[in-house]
Design an enzyme around this catalytic site. Sequence first.
Site, PDB file in Angstrom:
ATOM      1  N   GLY A   1      26.723  -4.316   6.347  1.00 47.07           N
ATOM      2  CA  GLY A   1      26.392  -2.896   6.227  1.00 47.07           C
ATOM      3  C   GLY A   1      24.929  -2.660   5.883  1.00 47.07           C
TER       4      GLY A   1
ATOM      5  CG  LEU B   1      18.249  -5.447   1.049  1.00 42.27           C
ATOM      6  CD1 LEU B   1      19.271  -4.576   1.774  1.00 42.27           C
ATOM      7  CD2 LEU B   1      16.939  -4.692   0.940  1.00 42.27           C
TER       8      LEU B   1
ATOM      9  N   GLY C   1      15.233  -6.196  -5.099  1.00 37.47           N
ATOM     10  CA  GLY C   1      15.942  -4.961  -4.768  1.00 37.47           C
ATOM     11  C   GLY C   1      16.055  -3.941  -5.893  1.00 37.47           C
TER      12      GLY C   1
ATOM     13  CG  ASN D   1      24.023   5.998  -1.379  1.00 41.25           C
ATOM     14  OD1 ASN D   1      23.701   6.914  -0.622  1.00 41.25           O
ATOM     15  ND2 ASN D   1      23.218   5.515  -2.300  1.00 41.25           N
TER      16      ASN D   1
ATOM     17  CE  LYS E   1      26.913   1.477  -1.118  1.00 39.72           C
ATOM     18  NZ  LYS E   1      25.581   0.872  -1.044  1.00 39.72           N
TER      19      LYS E   1
HETATM   20  P1  NAP Z   1      28.276  -7.087   3.660  1.00 39.13           P
HETATM   21  O1  NAP Z   1      28.477  -5.934   4.579  1.00 39.13           O
HETATM   22  O2  NAP Z   1      29.462  -7.750   3.045  1.00 39.13           O
HETATM   23  O3  NAP Z   1      27.435  -8.214   4.481  1.00 39.13           O
HETATM   24  C1  NAP Z   1      27.222  -9.480   3.921  1.00 39.13           C
HETATM   25  C2  NAP Z   1      26.241 -10.277   4.766  1.00 39.13           C
HETATM   26  O4  NAP Z   1      25.970 -11.521   4.073  1.00 39.13           O
HETATM   27  C3  NAP Z   1      26.767 -10.669   6.143  1.00 39.13           C
HETATM   28  O5  NAP Z   1      25.696 -10.725   7.049  1.00 39.13           O
HETATM   29  C4  NAP Z   1      27.335 -12.075   5.894  1.00 39.13           C
HETATM   30  O6  NAP Z   1      27.346 -12.904   7.034  1.00 39.13           O
HETATM   31  C5  NAP Z   1      26.303 -12.614   4.931  1.00 39.13           C
HETATM   32  N1  NAP Z   1      26.840 -13.705   4.125  1.00 39.13           N
HETATM   33  C6  NAP Z   1      27.718 -13.596   3.084  1.00 39.13           C
HETATM   34  N2  NAP Z   1      27.973 -14.822   2.574  1.00 39.13           N
HETATM   35  C7  NAP Z   1      27.266 -15.718   3.340  1.00 39.13           C
HETATM   36  C8  NAP Z   1      27.121 -17.148   3.318  1.00 39.13           C
HETATM   37  N3  NAP Z   1      27.747 -17.889   2.403  1.00 39.13           N
HETATM   38  N4  NAP Z   1      26.300 -17.710   4.212  1.00 39.13           N
HETATM   39  C9  NAP Z   1      25.644 -16.967   5.131  1.00 39.13           C
HETATM   40  N5  NAP Z   1      25.738 -15.620   5.203  1.00 39.13           N
HETATM   41  C10 NAP Z   1      26.545 -15.008   4.321  1.00 39.13           C
HETATM   42  O7  NAP Z   1      27.337  -6.710   2.421  1.00 39.13           O
HETATM   43  P2  NAP Z   1      26.225  -5.545   2.365  1.00 39.13           P
HETATM   44  O8  NAP Z   1      26.838  -4.300   1.869  1.00 39.13           O
HETATM   45  O9  NAP Z   1      25.519  -5.540   3.674  1.00 39.13           O
HETATM   46  O10 NAP Z   1      25.251  -6.056   1.197  1.00 39.13           O
HETATM   47  C11 NAP Z   1      24.354  -7.144   1.416  1.00 39.13           C
HETATM   48  C12 NAP Z   1      23.420  -7.286   0.212  1.00 39.13           C
HETATM   49  O11 NAP Z   1      22.601  -6.121   0.049  1.00 39.13           O
HETATM   50  C13 NAP Z   1      24.142  -7.484  -1.128  1.00 39.13           C
HETATM   51  O12 NAP Z   1      23.503  -8.545  -1.797  1.00 39.13           O
HETATM   52  C14 NAP Z   1      23.926  -6.175  -1.857  1.00 39.13           C
HETATM   53  O13 NAP Z   1      23.848  -6.357  -3.250  1.00 39.13           O
HETATM   54  C15 NAP Z   1      22.563  -5.760  -1.313  1.00 39.13           C
HETATM   55  N6  NAP Z   1      22.333  -4.298  -1.469  1.00 39.13           N
HETATM   56  C16 NAP Z   1      21.401  -3.890  -2.368  1.00 39.13           C
HETATM   57  C17 NAP Z   1      21.153  -2.539  -2.577  1.00 39.13           C
HETATM   58  C18 NAP Z   1      20.102  -2.109  -3.586  1.00 39.13           C
HETATM   59  O14 NAP Z   1      20.075  -0.926  -3.968  1.00 39.13           O
HETATM   60  N7  NAP Z   1      19.207  -2.971  -4.013  1.00 39.13           N
HETATM   61  C19 NAP Z   1      21.870  -1.574  -1.843  1.00 39.13           C
HETATM   62  C20 NAP Z   1      22.814  -2.018  -0.893  1.00 39.13           C
HETATM   63  C21 NAP Z   1      23.037  -3.402  -0.725  1.00 39.13           C
HETATM   64  P3  NAP Z   1      28.636 -12.920   8.042  1.00 39.13           P
HETATM   65  O15 NAP Z   1      28.483 -11.714   8.912  1.00 39.13           O
HETATM   66  O16 NAP Z   1      28.511 -14.202   8.778  1.00 39.13           O
HETATM   67  O17 NAP Z   1      29.868 -12.840   7.167  1.00 39.13           O
END
Ligand code: NAP
Length: 290
Positions: A134, A228, A251, A92, A71
């Site tokens: 993100g 989400l 979500g 996206n 993205k």
């Molecule tokens: P990302 O950039 O990889 O960020 C992941 C986040 O989760 C970070 O804040 C990370 O913390 C935290 N995290 C991961 N594992 C963890 C753990 N074991 N304990 C505590 N914190 C943890 O991912 P993203 O793109 O932002 O996506 C996040 C979520 O949004 C996903 O579940 C995705 O499916 C969802 N999403 C949904 C839609 C929809 O259309 N419904 C669209 C976009 C995203 P750290 O910074 O400490 O690593």
Amino acid sequence: MNINGYTRTCGLIGNPVEHTMSPAIHNTLAQAMGENLVYVPFRVQKDGLLAAIEGAYALNLQGLNITVPYKSQVIPCLKEIDPLARLIGAVNTLVYTEGGYKGYNTDMPGLYRAMCEDGVGMEGENILILGAGGAARAVAILAAKKGAGQIILFNRTLEKANKVAEEVNAMEGKALVRALTLEDYGTLPKGEKYLAIQATNVGMFPDVEKAVIEEEEFYKRVHTGYDLIFNPAETLFMKRVRENGGKAFGGLKMLLYQGIIAYELWTGRQVDEILAQKAYSKMKKAMGIR
Ligand code: NAP
């Protein structure tokens, strides 16, 4: 559908793409609206992104969705970028234009449309965001733009949350967002109720027994929870919110509306609510939700 010489192709670029729900959204919409358009997923390896975008353009693909992990990486491949997508730093949706693709972010407008439909507003709300990746960053920008009261980011890695808070505060020209670690929720005043938006990966299938904060004390402070994550349909976060008297949403509707907004950009046609519900039912069926 009848594929012929006039059929337009749209698709999804990401890795992996095998479990995507997007074909169910777009092919349902195209069929119901009599649009001669097909939507297919394309798995692209990490060194192949630019070639894939240039190839798609050369093949006259009408539009593309971009998913994890591309993205942000896709931005240098574009001819133009919509201001909201530039602000968020993630694209996206690509739309075919003269000379190259124009990039948009429909995730955040999709979330906002889903929240409006669920009767959840951001204006004047004090909002807790779990995560600083993100999606969380984009939610913080959306909340700021929609006039949230105060925004508090909780993240495992405090430096990342601090960085997002600084960036959004700089955009807004005021100290609207502050960052805390996950354990710091106890510093929130008791008796105060918040809208909480769960934007981490924790609780996603197959780790459905987990939530990024599991303690009841946190959920007593939440009047509405928005996760989400769309798989599972009810996350542990949502369960905890409901157990403590709050309303909770997942979500899947955000996913639906990010797709609908992309489809509207590709075709220039509006999707009505009846059709949106039809596509939503298809998605729920694909996920085994009744
Ligand atoms: P990302 O950039 O990889 O960020 C992941 C986040 O989760 C970070 O804040 C990370 O913390 C935290 N995290 C991961 N594992 C963890 C753990 N074991 N304990 C505590 N914190 C943890 O991912 P993203 O793109 O932002 O996506 C996040 C979520 O949004 C996903 O579940 C995705 O499916 C969802 N999403 C949904 C839609 C929809 O259309 N419904 C669209 C976009 C995203 P750290 O910074 O400490 O690593």
